[in-house]
Design a protein around this motif. Sequence first.
Motif, PDB file in Angstrom:
ATOM      1  N   VAL A  36       0.721  -1.099   0.365  1.00  0.00           N
ATOM      2  CA  VAL A  36      -0.053  -0.214  -0.614  1.00  0.00           C
ATOM      3  C   VAL A  36       1.089   0.845   0.031  1.00  0.00           C
ATOM      4  O   VAL A  36       0.106   2.716   0.187  1.00  0.00           O
ATOM      5  CB  VAL A  36      -1.126   0.015   0.940  1.00  0.00           C
ATOM      6  CG1 VAL A  36      -2.008  -1.148   1.184  1.00  0.00           C
ATOM      7  CG2 VAL A  36      -0.105  -0.124   2.716  1.00  0.00           C
ATOM      8  N   LEU A  37       2.459   0.905  -0.238  1.00  0.00           N
ATOM      9  CA  LEU A  37       2.993   2.629   0.035  1.00  0.00           C
ATOM     10  C   LEU A  37       2.809   3.034  -1.486  1.00  0.00           C
ATOM     11  O   LEU A  37       2.508   4.374  -0.875  1.00  0.00           O
ATOM     12  CB  LEU A  37       4.666   1.647  -0.225  1.00  0.00           C
ATOM     13  CG  LEU A  37       5.072   1.361   0.867  1.00  0.00           C
ATOM     14  CD1 LEU A  37       6.929   0.863   0.509  1.00  0.00           C
ATOM     15  CD2 LEU A  37       4.783   2.063   1.785  1.00  0.00           C
ATOM     16  N   PRO A  38       2.605   2.448  -2.460  1.00  0.00           N
ATOM     17  CA  PRO A  38       1.702   3.293  -3.525  1.00  0.00           C
ATOM     18  C   PRO A  38       0.127   4.121  -3.374  1.00  0.00           C
ATOM     19  O   PRO A  38       0.600   5.734  -3.700  1.00  0.00           O
ATOM     20  CB  PRO A  38       1.517   2.202  -4.561  1.00  0.00           C
ATOM     21  CG  PRO A  38       2.536   1.158  -4.671  1.00  0.00           C
ATOM     22  CD  PRO A  38       2.370   0.875  -3.190  1.00  0.00           C
ATOM     23  N   ILE A  44      -0.614  11.015  -0.092  1.00  0.00           N
ATOM     24  CA  ILE A  44      -0.016  12.022   1.178  1.00  0.00           C
ATOM     25  C   ILE A  44       0.347  12.820   0.669  1.00  0.00           C
ATOM     26  O   ILE A  44       0.627  14.063   0.843  1.00  0.00           O
ATOM     27  CB  ILE A  44       0.536  11.081   1.938  1.00  0.00           C
ATOM     28  CG1 ILE A  44       0.144  10.083   3.101  1.00  0.00           C
ATOM     29  CG2 ILE A  44       1.502  12.255   3.399  1.00  0.00           C
ATOM     30  CD1 ILE A  44       0.780   9.319   4.273  1.00  0.00           C
ATOM     31  N   GLY A  45       0.519  12.589  -0.798  1.00  0.00           N
ATOM     32  CA  GLY A  45       1.416  13.270  -1.318  1.00  0.00           C
ATOM     33  C   GLY A  45       3.045  13.800  -1.738  1.00  0.00           C
ATOM     34  O   GLY A  45       3.825  14.458  -1.346  1.00  0.00           O
ATOM     35  N   SER A 100      -2.632  10.093  10.815  1.00  0.00           N
ATOM     36  CA  SER A 100      -3.058  10.397   8.951  1.00  0.00           C
ATOM     37  C   SER A 100      -4.636  10.144   9.370  1.00  0.00           C
ATOM     38  O   SER A 100      -5.662  10.761   8.261  1.00  0.00           O
ATOM     39  CB  SER A 100      -3.554   9.245   8.884  1.00  0.00           C
ATOM     40  OG  SER A 100      -1.895   8.362   8.760  1.00  0.00           O
ATOM     41  N   LEU A 101      -5.519  10.055  10.691  1.00  0.00           N
ATOM     42  CA  LEU A 101      -6.749  10.602  10.033  1.00  0.00           C
ATOM     43  C   LEU A 101      -6.769  12.272  10.751  1.00  0.00           C
ATOM     44  O   LEU A 101      -8.242  12.765   9.834  1.00  0.00           O
ATOM     45  CB  LEU A 101      -7.284  10.033  11.465  1.00  0.00           C
ATOM     46  CG  LEU A 101      -8.856   9.772  11.346  1.00  0.00           C
ATOM     47  CD1 LEU A 101      -9.938   9.514  10.833  1.00  0.00           C
ATOM     48  CD2 LEU A 101      -9.799   9.663  12.198  1.00  0.00           C
ATOM     49  N   ILE A 102      -6.010  12.735  11.534  1.00  0.00           N
ATOM     50  CA  ILE A 102      -6.570  14.434  11.468  1.00  0.00           C
ATOM     51  C   ILE A 102      -5.841  15.725  11.457  1.00  0.00           C
ATOM     52  O   ILE A 102      -6.090  16.574  11.330  1.00  0.00           O
ATOM     53  CB  ILE A 102      -6.836  14.298  12.972  1.00  0.00           C
ATOM     54  CG1 ILE A 102      -5.522  13.721  14.233  1.00  0.00           C
ATOM     55  CG2 ILE A 102      -8.098  12.941  13.487  1.00  0.00           C
ATOM     56  CD1 ILE A 102      -5.893  14.679  15.321  1.00  0.00           C
ATOM     57  N   ASN A 105      -1.166  17.183   6.982  1.00  0.00           N
ATOM     58  CA  ASN A 105       0.170  16.494   6.398  1.00  0.00           C
ATOM     59  C   ASN A 105       1.089  15.227   7.609  1.00  0.00           C
ATOM     60  O   ASN A 105       2.164  15.727   8.116  1.00  0.00           O
ATOM     61  CB  ASN A 105       1.630  18.038   5.811  1.00  0.00           C
ATOM     62  CG  ASN A 105       0.674  18.724   4.958  1.00  0.00           C
ATOM     63  OD1 ASN A 105       0.172  18.026   3.752  1.00  0.00           O
ATOM     64  ND2 ASN A 105       0.620  19.745   5.520  1.00  0.00           N
ATOM     65  N   PRO A 106       0.061  14.032   7.021  1.00  0.00           N
ATOM     66  CA  PRO A 106       0.823  13.296   8.682  1.00  0.00           C
ATOM     67  C   PRO A 106       2.021  12.524   8.308  1.00  0.00           C
ATOM     68  O   PRO A 106       1.913  11.452   9.521  1.00  0.00           O
ATOM     69  CB  PRO A 106      -0.190  12.639   8.713  1.00  0.00           C
ATOM     70  CG  PRO A 106      -1.121  12.399   7.289  1.00  0.00           C
ATOM     71  CD  PRO A 106      -0.668  13.085   6.245  1.00  0.00           C
ATOM     72  N   PHE A 107       2.958  12.547   6.855  1.00  0.00           N
ATOM     73  CA  PHE A 107       3.685  12.022   7.088  1.00  0.00           C
ATOM     74  C   PHE A 107       4.995  12.393   8.608  1.00  0.00           C
ATOM     75  O   PHE A 107       5.027  10.713   8.333  1.00  0.00           O
ATOM     76  CB  PHE A 107       4.879  12.441   5.746  1.00  0.00           C
ATOM     77  CG  PHE A 107       6.381  11.724   5.264  1.00  0.00           C
ATOM     78  CD1 PHE A 107       5.679  10.344   4.985  1.00  0.00           C
ATOM     79  CD2 PHE A 107       7.195  12.125   5.628  1.00  0.00           C
ATOM     80  CE1 PHE A 107       6.878   9.643   4.401  1.00  0.00           C
ATOM     81  CE2 PHE A 107       8.382  11.747   5.076  1.00  0.00           C
ATOM     82  CZ  PHE A 107       8.105  10.441   4.531  1.00  0.00           C
ATOM     83  N   ALA A 108       5.010  13.413   8.908  1.00  0.00           N
ATOM     84  CA  ALA A 108       6.379  13.020   9.615  1.00  0.00           C
ATOM     85  C   ALA A 108       5.896  12.458  10.880  1.00  0.00           C
ATOM     86  O   ALA A 108       6.294  11.864  11.386  1.00  0.00           O
ATOM     87  CB  ALA A 108       6.592  14.822  10.258  1.00  0.00           C
TER      88      ALA A 108
END
Length: 406
Positions: A36-38, A44-45, A100-102, A105-108
Motif C-alpha cells: 500500500v506504499l503507492p 499524502i503526496g 493520518s486521520l486528523i 500533512n501526517p507524514f512526519a
Amino acid sequence: MASKVTKTNNVSIWCIITIASIPLIMTLGNSMLIPVLPVFEEEIGISPFQSSLIITVYSVAAILIIPIAGYLSDRYGRKMIMIPGLIFTFIGGLIAGIASLIVENPFAWILVGRALQGIGAAGALPIILPLVGDLYKDNDEKASSCLGLVETSNTFGKVLSPIIGALFAAMLWYLPFFSISAFSLISLIAVIFFIKVPKDKEEPLKLKEFLSETKKIFQVEGKWLYTVFLLGAYTMLLLFGILFYLSDILEKQYGVDGVPKGVVLAYPLVVLCLTSFITGRKIKGDLKTMKIIIMSAVAVLAVSITTVGFSSDSIALLLISTSLNGLAIGALLPTLDAMITESINKETRGTITSFYSSARFIGVAAGPPIVSLMMPIDINVGYIMAGVLGALLFILSWKWINPNQT
C-alpha cells in the motif's frame, strides 16, 4: 478429571502458539504496508523514496535498540522486555493512525509512529530466538523445530500481509496503522498469560563479567558469527527489496493493485513459508546439515537474484524467479536461526542473537530504498551486484562456518 494441557518438552502448546504469534503479528505490522506504499504516495503526496522510509525508519529504530534489548533480556528476563516492547508497538500504531486521520500533512507523524513501532519490535521479535533456546536448552532437535515454526509463522505473516494490507487500505488508506495496534494488543495479552519462562536459579552475570564473556565469544567464534550476521542482513535485504520491486512493477507496469496485487505478491512468500517449515523440521540441530543447507541456499540465491530484473516483462517469469528466491530464503532463515541460537550459552544468548537480529533489520531497512534508487538507473545492475555479493558470502560460508568449531 482435570483438563490436561498439551505440552512439548514441558512447554505448553499455548506458549508455543504465543511464541509463533509474535513474529506473525510483527511481520503483519511491517510487511502489510509494502503493497500500500503507492496508496500512501497518492494520499499524502510523497515520493517513492519517501514512502520507502515508512518501512526504513521502523527498521532503523529497531537496529539501534535491539542490542540494548538483548542485553536487558539476558539481565532481567525475556518476558520483562517483551511486554514493554509490545506496548510501544501498540502506541506507535495509534500515533500513525490518528495522525493520518486528523493531521493535514501526517507524514512526519507517521514516521514518529513507525519509529516507536520499531523500538517496540526490538523488544519483542528478537527476544524470541533466545527464549526458544531457554525453553529447549537440553533438546536441540525440538529447538530447531520450534525455530522453524517461528520462521514459518514469520513468513506466513508475509504471505497474509499483502492481502490484508490491500484489503484494509481499500476500506480506509490509514486502517493498516490501526490494525497494527490491534494485533499488538492481542499478542500482548497472550504473552502475559501463556509464556512461562523457566526460572533461572543462577545469578545473571554482572556487567563487567558479561562484557568480558561477550568479547571472548567474538574472539573465539567471531568468524562464523560475522558470516551468519552478514547472511541474515543479505537475506532480508533481498527479500524486502524483491517485495518492494514486485509491488511497484505490478501496479505501475501491469496495472495490478489492491487485493489482486496482494494475492500475486503472496506466491513467492508461500514458497518461502513452506520451505521454512520443512527446513525447520529436517535440520534437527545437526550443524553439518545446517552448513550444507546454508551453502546450497546461498548458491541458489546468488544465481536466482540476478534473474529478477530480466524477468519483469512477464508476470509468469517474474513469479518463477521470485519464487526461486523465496525457496532459497526459506531454507536459509530457520537454519541461520538454529545455528546461532543453539551454539551460544544462555548467559549471553540474548545479546548475541540481538546482533544477528540487528543485522537482519539492517537488510529490511536497506532493501526498499536501495531498490527505489536503482530502479530509475538500471535495476538489473543492482541485482547482478547482489548476485556477486551472494557469491562472496558463499565463499565465506564455506571457509568460516565450521560445524566442528561451533
